[in-house]
Write a protein that holds these residues in place. Structure first.
Motif, PDB file in Angstrom:
ATOM      1  N   CYS A 180      -6.853   3.708   6.262  1.00 31.04           N
ATOM      2  CA  CYS A 180      -5.708   4.551   5.942  1.00 31.04           C
ATOM      3  C   CYS A 180      -6.152   5.497   4.842  1.00 31.04           C
TER       4      CYS A 180
ATOM      5  N   CYS B 120      -4.767   6.015   2.192  1.00 29.14           N
ATOM      6  CA  CYS B 120      -4.463   5.507   0.861  1.00 29.14           C
ATOM      7  C   CYS B 120      -5.600   4.666   0.275  1.00 29.14           C
TER       8      CYS B 120
ATOM      9  N   ASN C  28       0.854  -1.187   0.000  1.00 35.20           N
ATOM     10  CA  ASN C  28       0.000   0.000   0.000  1.00 35.20           C
ATOM     11  C   ASN C  28       0.890   1.237   0.000  1.00 35.20           C
ATOM     12  N   CYS C  29       0.534   2.203   0.866  1.00 30.28           N
ATOM     13  CA  CYS C  29       1.243   3.484   0.843  1.00 30.28           C
ATOM     14  C   CYS C  29       2.538   3.474   1.635  1.00 30.28           C
TER      15      CYS C  29
ATOM     16  N   CYS D 107       0.498   2.090   6.212  1.00 26.13           N
ATOM     17  CA  CYS D 107      -0.445   1.127   6.776  1.00 26.13           C
ATOM     18  C   CYS D 107      -0.034  -0.312   6.503  1.00 26.13           C
TER      19      CYS D 107
END
Ligand code: SF4
Ligand SMILES: [Zn+2]
Ligand SMILES: [Zn+2]
Lengths: 360, 646
Positions: free
Chosen positions: A339, A341, A310-311, A314
């Motif tokens: 999150c 994202c 993910n980003c 998270c």
């Protein structure tokens, strides 16, 4: 249409061979008497807590990957393989080396035997070694569960009869890389080279001998948008469950060396799946199976650029939830994940479909 | 019925048009995106996945792996357009993989066309495709009725984006061009300029999701507690105290506003002939923008030039190196090199610096130069060729100083020239002076950067050069004295005889050559031509009492009468051939054009031939020659004179 599909397949096949490149010759020569890897981990066996030993036998590697078919678009297991195939004795020595890890461990035990291909392929693992290994297992009463891995073409009535006879009344599961229930995705995006019927057949053969099937489901092969990949994995899970598999093992693609996926990734034309997509597929799997089928996911390189990610903020909490879920099948672990994202992931789902531009 | 209609006007390949989807008429250029707002944006979605909740017709993507069954077909309305199925990144496999994606779309078209009209389909051009495969399949799609194609952008302005821009030139003229993918607001002028009609603003959502505000020249990250840029737009007014759940929406609104305003700015610039200037101004957004424009000028020059009008804004700013190869500029240099022919009676070539004021002869400095010439060379001034050195046009012969863009360009005058512009001008000068006899004497009445040009060219100039302004500015008293003495001396040394003024002839002849190619001047101004008028207003040219053409100082161009057109017709240039025996009304539409000279640019003076090949009218083109042939609608020529009769 079919004509073009054939040509598209050929293009993928050639590209896979090209991506594999010299790597097939550059394999390290390894000790033929040591397994590639072996490790133990706590696991659930039936309803009790036990220990699982995973063994990766060092073989010459998957027949499909060594052939002119080029192997699967995301798989570089070939690289882990040895440059010459070990002898029957050497294979058995590998197995014995690994088994030493269990010397002081009590029951119940689970043994998972992997190779860089198929355990049931006689060209990869000599019939004699297979026999010796299964025989040894059958003599160890602590072992309650056995998982073997193979492509479906090697799951024949004769071999399965032999496996069942040797392993007695132990719980046995065959791990098969179904990847996708769509023949189109499996052949064009993955270059897997078997069709759904072949998998279905293996499940049936297993069932006849009370042997379950662990279906490996691939999330996000190349040439798919994030949404297409997500939908395909969800559908595959549904289909695999209705075909009677006993375990679903979800594998988000990670970028392995000398693969077609890697060559696309390097050009910015591929991104491994979002962890949000992984969570979505697991949730779906749980709701379809209603808890009747075991659902597991142990994402490789999770949180890294080459793995599902993910980003960055998270990732670790989501990966933790995925691991927890795999152990306890409690889908509520996903409830509180959040999150910023997620919004971006939603955008990617929508925008990639329309634009066909991979959002790296 | 889905249809794309191209309207009137061009600035480079940029154009205006109408994309008609059912009863909805979208005026292009237009944005497309997932957002449903009051803004004029064509919504998009994906069949079976995200269907737009908009009532307006939209673009629907057809997923590759989808087998559309009847129920899903119901989700597709008669008015929606379909993006044909293709695999993302597949063409990166090379080896004809891109061509396979086109073949696949052709198969899909064949399958779908029983329920979906091909005019509603949009083909997706693979990121990588070889030109031959592309053009041949475009022909196939065209014959099936497809009229739209989409290209992918990753927003990096690197090879992929450049590739998409360069590939776009292969689309048939009548096709709608979509730009999909990650497109930043600052790229909109460029994409519009190179001929994209519909531009994806999906990136507005991406940026908002990342808590970014987009601006015309970059992004700004919005973090709570930090100071951020002032923005007058409505959604930014509450940004200060918005809670995080509404932040993304507010940013999205802002981002969409930016896209809308930049597109509007681009449309406005196009209408006033300043789109190229706007594009050039975006080169300062980032080095990637700057190198992109440079590469486009290099790799797609002929495409962009083809649609660049031959006339333009009355004030054309040319600010920096990004202007050196702007089509209007490069074309001027090339026409001077290939079309200009100096009169044979010139004995002296006088090199002068340019002036900020245009046309040059209206400037104070040039009025002084002209005075000096007049006093020292009276009654023989026509034997002096005046050549004005300038950047980035290279040079401008005095006779052509009212030609576009010589009369309207505006550069920052510092007297310092970079190497590239010095070389451009030096090359132009060498080519130019080589057209003069070897005994012509060159006077370089220039200093500073202009002098550097002459010095750079010197070794490749065969004539002798006299420098009259080496130590002081050309307008200074000493320099003008030096020029005067030199001219007086030369008059004597070269035994110059008095000759009649030729100013009007020279203007008409050189303008004719510039507009219609070599030889046109001699045809339009034969020995017995009678010229009347003033160079700064209008000049009329008559032969045997019949008017042939007139020169209008405001535009710097000749306009032809029917007689003039007849005289020029044998040169076989700038002709438009009709399907009909004569012209009806004041306009000729593309549908009525059988064939046209591909050298025609929008704004050119053209000769209209009827179906028998006879001259039947003269007028001004509204599109390029190729468009006249390929388009089925739109105004091709505004008629000025036509054969009266039926
Ligand atoms: S994924 Fe399995 S079948 Fe495919 S190449 Fe790898 S080991 Fe062989
Ligand atoms: Zn995140
Ligand atoms: Zn704002």
């Amino acid at each position: 249409m079919d004509l073009i599909y054939g040509q598209i397949r050929d293009a993928v096949r050639h590209a896979s061979v090209r991506a594999r490149g010299e790597s097939i010759e550059r394999r390290r020569s390894k000790s033929p008497t040591k397994p590639s890897a072996a490790w133990t981990a706590p696991c659930r066996i039936g309803s009790s807590q036990g220990t699982a030993l995973s063994i990766v036998l060092s073989s010459i590697g998957c027949t499909h990957a060594r052939s002119e078919e080029g192997g699967c678009t995301m798989c570089s297991y070939l690289l882990d393989g040895a440059s010459r195939n070990p002898t029957a004795e050497e294979f058995f020595l590998q197995f014995q080396t690994a088994m030493r890890k269990l010397e002081k461990v009590g029951a119940p035990l689970s043994i998972k035997i992997y190779t860089s291909g198929s355990f049931l392929d006689p060209d990869e693992i000599p019939v004699d070694s297979r026999y010796q290994i299964l025989k040894t297992i059958s003599e160890d009463d602590r072992i309650k569960e056995v998982v073997l891995e193979s492509r479906p073409e090697f799951v024949t009535e004769a071999v399965i009869t032999e496996v069942r006879e040797l392993l007695g009344n132990r719980s046995v599961e065959l791990g098969i890389g179904l990847e996708s229930s769509s023949d189109f995705v499996r052949s064009i995006c993955i270059n897997k080279n078997f069709n759904l019927d072949s998998f279905r057949e293996s499940v049936v053969v297993g069932k006849r001998h009370d042997i379950g099937t662990r279906a490996y489901v691939l999330l996000k092969p190349p040439f798919m948008t994030e949404r297409s990949a997500l939908l395909d994995a969800q559908k595959t899970v549904t289909d695999a469950i209705s075909l009677g598999t006993t375990t679903i093992s979800l594998n988000p693609v990670n970028v392995q060396r000398n693969t077609l996926v890697e060559s696309l990734w390097e050009k910015g034309k591929y991104r491994p799946p979002w962890l949000w997509s992984v969570v979505e597929v697991l949730r779906h799997a749980y709701s379809v199976s209603g808890g009747a089928v075991n659902i597991v996911c142990d994402p490789v390189a999770a949180g890294k650029n080459r793995g599902t990610h993910n980003c960055g903020n998270c990732d670790s909490s989501i990966v933790d939830s995925i691991r927890t879920f795999s152990l306890n099948q409690d889908v509520s672990v996903f409830d509180d994940l959040n999150c910023e994202c997620r919004e971006l992931w939603n955008h990617v789902l929508e925008h990639e479909d329309v634009s066909l531009q991979i959002h790296t | 019925m889905t249809e794309f209609r191209i309207g009137r006007g061009h600035d480079g390949p940029a154009r205006i048009g109408e994309y008609i989807m059912g009863t909805e008429v979208y005026t292009t250029p237009i944005l497309t995106g997932p957002i449903f707002t009051e803004n004029p944006i064509i919504p998009y979605g994906t069949i079976g996945r995200v269907t737009s909740n908009s009532l307006k017709p939209c673009f629907l993507a057809y997923p590759f792996e989808l087998q559309i069954d009847e129920s899903e077909k119901e989700g597709i309305r008669e008015t929606d357009s379909i993006l044909l199925p293709s695999l993302p990144s597949f063409s990166a496999l090379g080896d004809g993989a891109g061509a396979l994606m086109l073949k696949h779309q052709m198969d899909a078209l064949d399958e779908l066309q029983t329920t979906i009209e091909p005019t509603r389909m949009v083909i997706r051009i693979p990121d990588e495709i070889d030109q031959e495969a592309l053009t041949s399949s475009l022909t196939d799609f065209h014959s099936k009725g497809v009229r739209a194609a989409a290209f992918v952008f990753d927003g990096l302005l690197g090879d992929q984006d450049l590739n998409s821009i360069v590939q776009r030139k292969h689309l048939p003229m009548s096709w709608l061009a979509l730009a999909l993918g990650r497109i930043t607001p600052g790229t909109i002028p460029l994409l519009y300029y190179v001929g994209f009609d519909i531009i994806d603003i999906g990136h507005a959502c991406e940026a908002a999701a990342k808590h970014q505000r987009l601006w015309h020249n970059g992004t700004e990250s919005i973090q709570s507690g930090q100071q951020y840029r002032y923005c007058p737009c409505a959604s930014c007014q509450t940004l200060q105290d918005i809670d995080s759940s509404q932040l993304v929406d507010a940013l999205l609104n802002h981002n969409v506003n930016i896209y809308v305003s930049i597109l509007s700015e681009s449309q406005n610039a196009m209408a006033s002939g300043r789109l190229r200037w706007l594009v050039e101004s975006t080169t300062h957004n980032s080095p990637a923008h700057a190198s992109a424009l440079r590469r486009i000028d290099r790799n797609a020059y002929s495409f962009i030039e083809e649609f660049t009008p031959s006339t333009g804004a009355s004030n054309l700013p040319l600010i920096g190196p990004e202007s050196y190869n702007a089509p209007a500029v490069r074309r001027f240099r090339e026409y001077i090199a290939s079309r200009y022919k100096p009169p044979t009676y010139k004995k002296i070539a006088l090199l002068l610096p340019c002036s900020a004021r245009k046309p040059y002869s209206d400037s104070k400095s040039h009025r002084r130069f002209l005075e000096t010439i007049e006093t020292s060379f009276s009654s023989a001034t026509s034997q002096i060729a005046q050549i004005i050195l300038t950047s980035p046009l290279g040079l401008v012969p005095r006779e052509l100083e009212r030609m576009f863009p010589a009369a309207s360009y505006d550069i920052p005058v510092t007297g310092e020239w970079d190497r590239e512009e010095t070389n451009l001008a030096a090359d132009a000068l060498i080519t130019h002076l080589n057209k003069f006899a070897s005994d012509v004497v060159i006077i370089a009445h220039v200093s500073g950067g202009y002098l550097d040009i002459v010095r750079t060219a010197e070794s490749r100039i065969s004539q002798s050069i006299i420098y009259t302004s080496v130590d002081a500015s050309p307008t200074s008293w000493e320099s003008r004295e030096a020029l005067q003495e030199t001219l007086i001396d030369l008059k004597d040394i070269l035994s110059i005889k008095p000759s009649r003024p030729q100013e009007l002839e020279e203007i008409i002849r050189s303008t004719a050559d510039f507009q219609f190619g070599p030889g046109a001047g001699e045809v339009l101004v034969p020995e017995n031509a009678r010229l009347t008028g003033k160079s700064y207003r209008q000049i009329l040219c008559r032969v045997d009492r019949e008017q042939i053409c007139s020169f209008v100082a405001d535009t710097g161009l000749l306009s032809l009468t029917l007689d003039g057109a007849r005289l020029l017709a044998p040169l076989n240039r700038y002709w438009v051939r009709l399907d009909a025996p004569s012209v009806k009304g004041g306009s000729i539409f593309a549908v009525g054009v059988r064939e046209a000279d591909v050298a025609i640019r929008p704004g050119d003076e053209v000769i209209i031939l009827n179906d028998q090949g006879e001259v039947t009218a003269a007028g001004r083109s509204e599109m390029s020659g190729r468009e006249m042939c390929e388009l089925d609608r739109g105004r091709a020529v505004s008629v000025r004179h036509k054969l009266e009769g039926d």
